[in-house]
Scaffold this active site. Sequence first.
Site, PDB file in Angstrom:
ATOM      1  N   HIS A   1       0.811  -1.220   0.000  1.00 35.16           N
ATOM      2  CA  HIS A   1       0.000   0.000   0.000  1.00 35.16           C
ATOM      3  C   HIS A   1       0.837   1.259   0.000  1.00 35.16           C
ATOM      4  O   HIS A   1       0.401   2.278  -0.530  1.00 35.16           O
ATOM      5  CB  HIS A   1      -0.961   0.010   1.192  1.00 35.16           C
ATOM      6  CG  HIS A   1      -2.189  -0.790   0.947  1.00 35.16           C
ATOM      7  ND1 HIS A   1      -2.280  -2.129   1.226  1.00 35.16           N
ATOM      8  CD2 HIS A   1      -3.393  -0.433   0.425  1.00 35.16           C
ATOM      9  CE1 HIS A   1      -3.487  -2.566   0.890  1.00 35.16           C
ATOM     10  NE2 HIS A   1      -4.183  -1.564   0.395  1.00 35.16           N
ATOM     11  N   GLY A   2       1.986   1.209   0.613  1.00 34.62           N
ATOM     12  CA  GLY A   2       2.773   2.433   0.618  1.00 34.62           C
ATOM     13  C   GLY A   2       4.120   2.268   1.278  1.00 34.62           C
ATOM     14  O   GLY A   2       4.333   1.361   2.086  1.00 34.62           O
TER      15      GLY A   2
END
Lengths: 441, 342, 63
Positions: free
Chosen positions: A283-284
């Site tokens: 996701h990041g």
Amino acid sequence: MHDRGVIITSFFPLAIEKAEGKKRSILTAAAVTVLVLILGVFKYFNFFMSTVMSTVGKTWTTLDIILPVGISFYIFSAIGYLLDVSWGMMPAEKNILDIALFLSFFPKQVCGPIIKGREFLPQLKENRRITLKNIEAGIQIFVFGLFKKLVLADHLGVFVNDVYHAPSAFGTLTVWWAVFSTMLQLYFDFSGYSDMAIGMAKIFGYDIPRNFNLPFTARNISEFWDRWHISLSSWLNIYLFNPITVSMNRKITDIPKEKRKKLKNLQMYAALLITFLISGIWHGAGFTFIVWGLCHGVWSVLHSMYSNYMKQHYKSFVKNKSKFLTVLDILLTFFTVNVIQVFFNSDSLGKAFNMLKCMFTLHDGINQPYTWSFFAYAVLIVSTLIAHFHNKEKRSIENTEGFYPLMDLNTVKGLSCFFFFCGLTICLGYFGETQFIYGKF
Amino acid sequence: MKSFCKFCIKALISGIIALFVLSLFCIMYYYTGVHVFNPNGATDYTWQKNQFLSKCTEGFALVKMDENGYNNIVEPAENIDILLMGSSNFEGTCISQDENLGYILNTELETENGKLYTYNIAISGHRLYTCIKNLKNALEVYPPQKYVIIETNTVSFDIDDMNSVINGTYPTIPSYDSGILYYMQKTIPATKNIYRNLDDWISAGQKNDEEVITEEADYTGSEYKEVLDKFISFAAADAEEAGVRLIIFYHSETDIDENGNIIKSTDKDALNAFESVCENNNVIFVDMTEDIYELYENEHILARGFINSSVGKGHVNKYGQRIFADRLMKVIGSLESRKEAE
Amino acid sequence: MSFIDFNFYPLTAVLFVIIVLIQFLLKKKERLSNTVSKIILLCFSYLVMGLYDWRFCLCMTGG
């Protein structure tokens, strides 16, 4: 870079398909590694270097590396396709045009869904045409998605951003209201985009699998991930969780049955933690995402343990659970998902803990009973109830499936409703400076 | 071909039905009526007489304009004591009519000589430039006995704009009270809302493409001070000619930082320049910065923003209107007392 | 350029018209029609990506 790229997903599978045994494994590993490296360099290099450097007490000047839009999605699609070919699930695609279109197909470019090669590549072989039926369905699904994004998600974003920017300025109740609006904002933003992708693909004659299925009706974390970001959770399940558990299980075949059962459970828990950790990292590039992933991992493990225990000792209770307890399960799942989401939505761990502190300490501040949140919840509840009662054969929570209430656009009634809905979307839409949340992943 | 024609007719009928239902919705949700050109020049435009307005995009307000097309609900008195001029923040169309500044002053402002009647001709889009441009006409058409209060949400001005007001070339806000645009707005209430949002949507894309670099004036420079002095004295002269005191009422935009502290965003040099120019021209300058700050510190309320919009941003809410009224009542009360003493 | 950019819609409308025309004109040659449609879709996908940043196209092709 350009030529090497298409080559990886086009020519490697051809070589993998021809190879056997160890050679196949090596080629697969090499191709997957290169793809992961591409993703790693663009997305995680700066984060990784700054973390390593700060650990050894040095500074790191962030490099200006572009983050290609949708890279996380199409890299995962490419890896999935490679593994499918390697495992013999599908033949390698020889047509480079089909591979290029499979990876770059414009409806799913920015925020997915992560489409699998075995689902999409066969469609490219068929003579898919633009038909009136597809246009009718596609355009309606698209407008549903647009409504969710422009009207619901973007309005919720105004409030969520205000509170996350300065949580200590707001009263405790308002902070909680913002936290419960965050998940809703993310849902409408992401599922809105997914609907638009599905609708747009449908218009051109292609089918993209749905990405959300009423996730807030989930009774536990496991069910939540069956209903939320389905393309990612199914990808992780097929290409990460299952291979990890299978390879772990292979190593304990010689152990006695009793011990093996316990070890299997432990291995499953470890696999769950690894999978959710990878999910968080996907996701990041940030510790907040890692913590978020780990929280979901820990919760999944705990739920798994609890589930196994209850099935063993209270089988009939589990089987005949009352509606009241089911609703309680849903609310508890919803509550916990929202609290963990604070990490996902915060820019740093410090801000996340500050937000949690504001949630769990009573303090005065600005009161903002943001009305768009009430409206969004009303839409969510009504649509969930409609979906629940839509299934005439068996009305139960587990059978509550989302569906698109499509109108017949060949009638005045259908067209009027559709035009009204389009007009309503424009009239109520928020047209400030917003982007898709998952577009930054 | 036949089925295509049939479909087109169905689509047309459906479009009309949808537009009708949407218009019914927009009448309650967002219906601001039509800009009507104002021939007397007190303002660039007015709303239509007795126009019903609704605004639920920011706050929730259902408002009915008076017979002159302004936002007043108190019955007009024979003589106006205080004339209010300004933009939508003074106009108060995002709040109930009994919560706006004009209404509060009319019901609560009392001096030793009795009640003072306030008439509000503030209207959306009328910044200080436009108000000063129209001041002379406004004082002729709606002559106040005592005060004219002009609202501004900035004390940083552009030299060219100030010069254009002085030279009489400052542009007029357009009206759409004739032709196809007028009839579309009147007969299809959804039109304005759809047009406004589509325009915002198209502009949003263009904003991302263009980088607008604005150069700030040198507020300590002699050129700026000179032009500012001419600009304010232009207004002061009109007020003096009409025999009224000019009050310039300033309220800044509000923002809060990550620690929850209010950010005072006014440029100090610009503020100092403006204050000194007002003093030189015998113009009363009311600065609401501290009042807004106190409202936030004491009651955790920001003067701007509503329950359906961003906190602290946008138009002034009912709490803001209340502190505006309280402050103006104090200022006018002390001015009246001083007059009595003299 | 994504679904929330207004400029996306006129471009997509043009794409739609082009593909409808192609599929209509090449009604009898299914394989050719399918291939041409896919080429146009691919070009459009790269155009959309390129409107963000031309370098994204390279990275896409890299994957």
